[in-house]
Design a protein around this motif. Sequence first.
Motif, PDB file in Angstrom:
ATOM      1  N   GLN A 150       0.692  -1.157   0.096  1.00 33.44           N
ATOM      2  CA  GLN A 150      -0.078  -0.035  -0.078  1.00 33.44           C
ATOM      3  C   GLN A 150       0.865   1.254   0.272  1.00 33.44           C
ATOM      4  OE1 GLN A 150      -2.096  -0.844   3.656  1.00 33.44           O
ATOM      5  NE2 GLN A 150      -3.443  -1.936   2.601  1.00 33.44           N
ATOM      6  N   ALA A 151       2.052   1.104  -0.098  1.00 32.05           N
ATOM      7  CA  ALA A 151       3.044   2.319   0.068  1.00 32.05           C
ATOM      8  C   ALA A 151       3.372   3.053  -0.915  1.00 32.05           C
ATOM      9  CB  ALA A 151       4.397   1.705   0.689  1.00 32.05           C
ATOM     10  N   GLY A 152       3.033   2.519  -2.013  1.00 34.68           N
ATOM     11  CA  GLY A 152       3.431   3.008  -3.528  1.00 34.68           C
ATOM     12  C   GLY A 152       4.913   3.066  -3.742  1.00 34.68           C
ATOM     13  N   ASP A 153       5.500   4.034  -4.425  1.00 39.11           N
ATOM     14  CA  ASP A 153       6.910   3.869  -4.850  1.00 39.11           C
ATOM     15  C   ASP A 153       7.732   4.504  -3.882  1.00 39.11           C
ATOM     16  OD1 ASP A 153       9.302   3.685  -6.391  1.00 39.11           O
ATOM     17  OD2 ASP A 153       8.631   5.332  -7.829  1.00 39.11           O
ATOM     18  N   VAL A 154       8.185   3.797  -2.698  1.00 38.11           N
ATOM     19  CA  VAL A 154       8.896   4.385  -1.795  1.00 38.11           C
ATOM     20  C   VAL A 154      10.297   4.747  -2.218  1.00 38.11           C
ATOM     21  CG1 VAL A 154       9.853   3.725   0.521  1.00 38.11           C
ATOM     22  CG2 VAL A 154       7.356   3.131   0.023  1.00 38.11           C
ATOM     23  N   ASN A 155      11.019   3.974  -3.110  1.00 36.46           N
ATOM     24  CA  ASN A 155      12.265   4.294  -3.260  1.00 36.46           C
ATOM     25  C   ASN A 155      12.554   5.722  -4.155  1.00 36.46           C
ATOM     26  OD1 ASN A 155      14.211   1.885  -2.963  1.00 36.46           O
ATOM     27  ND2 ASN A 155      12.088   1.018  -3.728  1.00 36.46           N
ATOM     28  N   ASN A 156      11.303   6.168  -4.485  1.00 34.76           N
ATOM     29  CA  ASN A 156      11.573   7.469  -5.186  1.00 34.76           C
ATOM     30  C   ASN A 156      10.631   8.667  -4.448  1.00 34.76           C
ATOM     31  OD1 ASN A 156      13.214   7.065  -7.580  1.00 34.76           O
ATOM     32  ND2 ASN A 156      11.714   5.589  -7.998  1.00 34.76           N
ATOM     33  N   ALA A 157      10.235   8.182  -3.126  1.00 32.14           N
ATOM     34  CA  ALA A 157       9.157   9.031  -2.491  1.00 32.14           C
ATOM     35  C   ALA A 157       9.869  10.444  -2.017  1.00 32.14           C
ATOM     36  CB  ALA A 157       8.548   8.217  -1.438  1.00 32.14           C
ATOM     37  N   GLU A 158       9.095  11.421  -2.020  1.00 30.37           N
ATOM     38  CA  GLU A 158       9.565  12.752  -1.456  1.00 30.37           C
ATOM     39  C   GLU A 158       9.630  12.543   0.110  1.00 30.37           C
ATOM     40  OE1 GLU A 158       8.993  17.319  -2.405  1.00 30.37           O
ATOM     41  OE2 GLU A 158       7.140  16.734  -1.263  1.00 30.37           O
ATOM     42  N   ILE A 159      10.518  13.074   0.818  1.00 30.71           N
ATOM     43  CA  ILE A 159      10.846  13.141   2.384  1.00 30.71           C
ATOM     44  C   ILE A 159      11.221  14.555   2.698  1.00 30.71           C
ATOM     45  CG2 ILE A 159      13.206  12.368   1.880  1.00 30.71           C
ATOM     46  CD1 ILE A 159      12.991  11.084   4.910  1.00 30.71           C
ATOM     47  N   SER A 160      10.398  14.992   3.840  1.00 30.23           N
ATOM     48  CA  SER A 160      10.440  16.410   4.231  1.00 30.23           C
ATOM     49  C   SER A 160      10.128  16.531   5.702  1.00 30.23           C
ATOM     50  CB  SER A 160       9.472  17.125   3.429  1.00 30.23           C
ATOM     51  OG  SER A 160       7.878  16.628   3.696  1.00 30.23           O
ATOM     52  N   LEU A 161      10.778  17.619   6.222  1.00 29.02           N
ATOM     53  CA  LEU A 161      10.299  18.111   7.782  1.00 29.02           C
ATOM     54  C   LEU A 161      10.073  19.565   7.710  1.00 29.02           C
ATOM     55  CD1 LEU A 161      10.281  16.778  10.930  1.00 29.02           C
ATOM     56  CD2 LEU A 161      12.727  18.134  10.924  1.00 29.02           C
ATOM     57  N   GLN A 162       9.028  19.962   8.464  1.00 29.41           N
ATOM     58  CA  GLN A 162       8.805  21.011   8.622  1.00 29.41           C
ATOM     59  C   GLN A 162       8.776  21.486  10.109  1.00 29.41           C
ATOM     60  OE1 GLN A 162       6.238  19.613   6.636  1.00 29.41           O
ATOM     61  NE2 GLN A 162       7.618  19.876   4.974  1.00 29.41           N
ATOM     62  N   VAL A 163       9.448  22.633  10.786  1.00 33.29           N
ATOM     63  CA  VAL A 163       9.302  22.777  12.014  1.00 33.29           C
ATOM     64  C   VAL A 163       8.384  24.140  11.948  1.00 33.29           C
ATOM     65  CG1 VAL A 163      10.852  23.539  14.132  1.00 33.29           C
ATOM     66  CG2 VAL A 163      11.562  21.809  12.222  1.00 33.29           C
ATOM     67  N   ASN A 164       7.789  24.105  12.917  1.00 30.24           N
ATOM     68  CA  ASN A 164       6.710  25.415  13.068  1.00 30.24           C
ATOM     69  C   ASN A 164       6.219  25.874  11.701  1.00 30.24           C
ATOM     70  OD1 ASN A 164       7.053  25.161  15.746  1.00 30.24           O
ATOM     71  ND2 ASN A 164       8.767  26.545  15.655  1.00 30.24           N
ATOM     72  N   GLY A 165       5.902  24.845  10.514  1.00 32.20           N
ATOM     73  CA  GLY A 165       5.394  25.292   9.523  1.00 32.20           C
ATOM     74  C   GLY A 165       6.563  25.653   8.449  1.00 32.20           C
ATOM     75  N   VAL A 166       7.582  25.622   8.697  1.00 36.48           N
ATOM     76  CA  VAL A 166       8.695  25.906   8.046  1.00 36.48           C
ATOM     77  C   VAL A 166       9.440  24.809   7.400  1.00 36.48           C
ATOM     78  CG1 VAL A 166      10.822  27.697   7.669  1.00 36.48           C
ATOM     79  CG2 VAL A 166       8.706  28.361   8.966  1.00 36.48           C
ATOM     80  N   ASP A 167       9.937  24.689   6.166  1.00 36.49           N
ATOM     81  CA  ASP A 167      10.637  23.727   5.689  1.00 36.49           C
ATOM     82  C   ASP A 167      12.031  23.700   6.370  1.00 36.49           C
ATOM     83  OD1 ASP A 167       8.882  22.571   3.963  1.00 36.49           O
ATOM     84  OD2 ASP A 167      10.161  22.856   2.217  1.00 36.49           O
ATOM     85  N   ARG A 170      14.112  18.488   3.045  1.00 35.66           N
ATOM     86  CA  ARG A 170      13.276  18.138   1.909  1.00 35.66           C
ATOM     87  C   ARG A 170      14.341  17.615   0.961  1.00 35.66           C
ATOM     88  NH1 ARG A 170       8.130  18.853   0.388  1.00 35.66           N
ATOM     89  NH2 ARG A 170       7.982  20.332   2.127  1.00 35.66           N
ATOM     90  N   SER A 171      13.678  16.178   0.417  1.00 36.13           N
ATOM     91  CA  SER A 171      14.554  15.623  -0.678  1.00 36.13           C
ATOM     92  C   SER A 171      13.806  14.455  -1.205  1.00 36.13           C
ATOM     93  CB  SER A 171      15.986  15.013   0.138  1.00 36.13           C
ATOM     94  OG  SER A 171      16.616  14.361  -0.862  1.00 36.13           O
ATOM     95  N   THR A 172      14.459  13.305  -1.601  1.00 36.01           N
ATOM     96  CA  THR A 172      13.791  12.227  -1.953  1.00 36.01           C
ATOM     97  C   THR A 172      14.367  10.885  -1.602  1.00 36.01           C
ATOM     98  OG1 THR A 172      14.674  11.814  -4.068  1.00 36.01           O
ATOM     99  CG2 THR A 172      12.956  13.325  -4.182  1.00 36.01           C
ATOM    100  N   VAL A 173      13.627   9.926  -1.429  1.00 34.60           N
ATOM    101  CA  VAL A 173      14.519   8.891  -0.937  1.00 34.60           C
ATOM    102  C   VAL A 173      15.423   8.371  -2.161  1.00 34.60           C
ATOM    103  CG1 VAL A 173      14.068   6.405  -0.200  1.00 34.60           C
ATOM    104  CG2 VAL A 173      12.536   8.095   0.285  1.00 34.60           C
ATOM    105  N   ALA A 174      15.167   8.457  -3.610  1.00 33.81           N
ATOM    106  CA  ALA A 174      16.065   8.195  -4.556  1.00 33.81           C
ATOM    107  C   ALA A 174      17.588   8.657  -4.205  1.00 33.81           C
ATOM    108  CB  ALA A 174      15.480   8.785  -5.868  1.00 33.81           C
ATOM    109  N   LYS A 175      17.837   9.707  -3.387  1.00 32.42           N
ATOM    110  CA  LYS A 175      19.026  10.367  -3.118  1.00 32.42           C
ATOM    111  C   LYS A 175      19.837   9.589  -1.882  1.00 32.42           C
ATOM    112  CE  LYS A 175      18.064  14.837  -4.787  1.00 32.42           C
ATOM    113  NZ  LYS A 175      18.114  16.192  -4.723  1.00 32.42           N
TER     114      LYS A 175
END
Length: 232
Positions: A150-167, A170-175
């Motif tokens: 059910q996870a989709g294309d995890v190997n190319n998924a975007e990965i990100s973190l915001q702190v208090n709404g600010v990026d 941000r990258s992709t698992v492909a990296k």
Amino acid sequence: MSFVFEPTPTVSLPVVGQPERFPVRRVYCVGRNYEEHAKEMGFTGREPPFFFLKPADSLVVVEAGQTGGMPYPSLTKNLHHEIELVVAIGVGGKNIQAADADKHIYGYAVGLDMTRRDLQNEMKKQGRPWCIGKAFDESGPIGPITRKEQAGDVNNAEISLQVNGVDRQRSTVAKLIWNIAETIEHLSTAWELQPGDLIFTGTPEGVAAVVQGDQLVGQVAGLGSLTIDIQK
């Protein structure tokens, strides 16, 4: 069988869409597994992968749709966030080939490898183990597991973190320097993997400090989000 005191309950994670939970055995973490983060930490190139562990009871388990809480830990003045894709192992094995790695994966989750960076750096300078910087109480917030189907294309998924709404990150698992399958191959030569093992696969660039009162929202596309408040 009787015990001299009541054993600690098994740490477990919710699984999206089903009542059964995923019991956690061990928590492996891969160090410096995104090139830009490696550069950020003063390293370059595709070095051989290396691993460290967190105790299973250091996880902060956040149920789906909820906000978790992590107290600001003792001894540090420089607590860093590291957003990570987490791989959950469902079938054990040793000396697993990368081509066969997917057969051993149960699912994926969003996790945070919280780090007492000042303590870690001091241990590095002294050539000592840096468990105190990585494996402290409540150092591993983590959300529900999504089964791999059910996870989709995890190997190319975007990965990100915001702190208090600010990026912040941000990258992709492909990296990943060492991708998911390669990581499992390397890890399983050193330890025999078992059902219930988790692998934190590394963090992209952008790691930085957080303070009391901050809210962290981490995401991996296809896996939902993980929200954590840094408490007093």
